[in-house]
Design a protein around this motif. Structure first.
Motif, PDB file in Angstrom:
ATOM      1  N   LEU A  65       0.309 -23.505  23.435  1.00 31.09           N
ATOM      2  CA  LEU A  65       1.701 -23.847  23.165  1.00 31.09           C
ATOM      3  C   LEU A  65       2.425 -23.871  24.491  1.00 31.09           C
ATOM      4  N   SER A  66       3.109 -24.966  24.750  1.00 33.86           N
ATOM      5  CA  SER A  66       3.834 -25.036  26.013  1.00 33.86           C
ATOM      6  C   SER A  66       4.888 -23.935  26.046  1.00 33.86           C
ATOM      7  N   ASN A  67       4.931 -23.248  27.156  1.00 30.77           N
ATOM      8  CA  ASN A  67       5.878 -22.158  27.355  1.00 30.77           C
ATOM      9  C   ASN A  67       7.146 -22.724  28.001  1.00 30.77           C
ATOM     10  N   ALA A  68       8.166 -21.916  28.115  1.00 30.55           N
ATOM     11  CA  ALA A  68       9.450 -22.339  28.676  1.00 30.55           C
ATOM     12  C   ALA A  68       9.327 -22.795  30.125  1.00 30.55           C
ATOM     13  N   THR A  69       8.293 -22.346  30.829  1.00 34.06           N
ATOM     14  CA  THR A  69       8.132 -22.691  32.240  1.00 34.06           C
ATOM     15  C   THR A  69       7.379 -24.000  32.455  1.00 34.06           C
ATOM     16  N   GLU A 110       6.169 -32.686  13.736  1.00 34.95           N
ATOM     17  CA  GLU A 110       7.322 -32.531  14.625  1.00 34.95           C
ATOM     18  C   GLU A 110       7.819 -31.087  14.671  1.00 34.95           C
ATOM     19  N   ARG A 111       7.479 -30.286  13.666  1.00 34.92           N
ATOM     20  CA  ARG A 111       7.934 -28.888  13.612  1.00 34.92           C
ATOM     21  C   ARG A 111       6.813 -27.906  13.936  1.00 34.92           C
ATOM     22  N   LEU A 112       5.638 -28.403  14.277  1.00 33.54           N
ATOM     23  CA  LEU A 112       4.490 -27.529  14.507  1.00 33.54           C
ATOM     24  C   LEU A 112       4.733 -26.534  15.628  1.00 33.54           C
ATOM     25  N   TRP A 113       5.319 -26.965  16.730  1.00 31.18           N
ATOM     26  CA  TRP A 113       5.559 -26.055  17.852  1.00 31.18           C
ATOM     27  C   TRP A 113       6.398 -24.866  17.391  1.00 31.18           C
ATOM     28  N   GLU A 114       7.493 -25.130  16.678  1.00 33.01           N
ATOM     29  CA  GLU A 114       8.358 -24.044  16.196  1.00 33.01           C
ATOM     30  C   GLU A 114       7.615 -23.129  15.228  1.00 33.01           C
ATOM     31  N   HIS A 115       6.820 -23.720  14.331  1.00 33.21           N
ATOM     32  CA  HIS A 115       6.071 -22.920  13.357  1.00 33.21           C
ATOM     33  C   HIS A 115       5.084 -21.985  14.048  1.00 33.21           C
ATOM     34  N   VAL A 116       4.369 -22.483  15.039  1.00 30.16           N
ATOM     35  CA  VAL A 116       3.372 -21.657  15.714  1.00 30.16           C
ATOM     36  C   VAL A 116       4.052 -20.603  16.585  1.00 30.16           C
ATOM     37  N   TYR A 143       8.992 -13.728  20.523  1.00 24.15           N
ATOM     38  CA  TYR A 143       9.045 -15.092  21.039  1.00 24.15           C
ATOM     39  C   TYR A 143      10.207 -15.893  20.448  1.00 24.15           C
ATOM     40  N   ALA A 144      11.074 -15.251  19.691  1.00 21.91           N
ATOM     41  CA  ALA A 144      12.183 -15.944  19.016  1.00 21.91           C
ATOM     42  C   ALA A 144      13.091 -16.675  20.002  1.00 21.91           C
TER      43      ALA A 144
END
Length: 179
Positions: A9-13, A152-158, A166-167
């Motif tokens: 999962l791509s992180n914020a960085t 399209e919502r998979l990233w948020e779900h994972v 990680y919220a």
């Protein structure tokens, strides 16, 4: 650590537009590098229009997905197999990559499939360097991740599945400069 069958999962960085807010299934990882596909980028183009010879592998109207920036004109097929030995590369469980040369027995072993344009790839040590830079979060993949009805919502779900720690990641804008 072997990441075969894991999700990245791509992180914020991670600001690379090819991978911003992506979920990548790693199909194979070893000392020579890694390959996988982005699971959450449908292209809005039906497989039967984009890759007619592969349309019989998916449900009518199923969309083509962007698998990554490597060889975007190549079709990559991820499938759930009734006989996992039919996969050319087995990612996890019964989920794997379809062989380049597909025979009737391979076709009959497909329970369901998803078609991707291109794939994601890393050379020797490249993924490990990105992990050391905290560009990616790693977690286990599930069949429902691979074949989600809401890509399209998979990233948020994972990310949510990773837990409350990680919220804050979910609230970060796609483009931090717009903040």
């Amino acid at each position: 650590m072997d990441l075969t069958g894991r999700l990245l999962l791509s992180n914020a960085t991670l600001f690379d537009p090819n991978f911003r807010r992506t979920v990548v299934l790693i199909g194979h990882h070893d000392g020579d590098g890694a390959v996988g596909v982005v699971l959450n980028r449908p292209l809005g183009l039906p497989v039967d229009a984009a890759v007619p010879p592969l349309s019989e592998l998916v449900a009518a109207g199923e969309e083509l997905f962007e698998g990554g920036p490597v060889e975007p004109d190549a079709a990559v097929v991820i499938a759930e197999f009734s006989d996992p030995a039919r996969a050319s590369i087995l990612a996890f469980g019964a989920i794997g990559f379809l062989p380049d040369e597909m025979g009737a027995e391979d076709r009959e072993a497909i329970v369901r499939a998803r078609i991707f344009a291109g794939y994601s790839g890393w050379g020797p040590g490249q993924l490990e360097d990105e992990l050391a830079e905290d560009a990616w979060l790693v977690t286990h993949a599930t069949e429902s991740d691979v074949f989600t009805a809401e890509p399209e919502r998979l990233w948020e779900h994972v990310v949510r599945r990773l837990g409350p720690g990680y919220a804050v990641l979910q609230t970060m804008p796609i483009d931090p400069s717009a903040n």
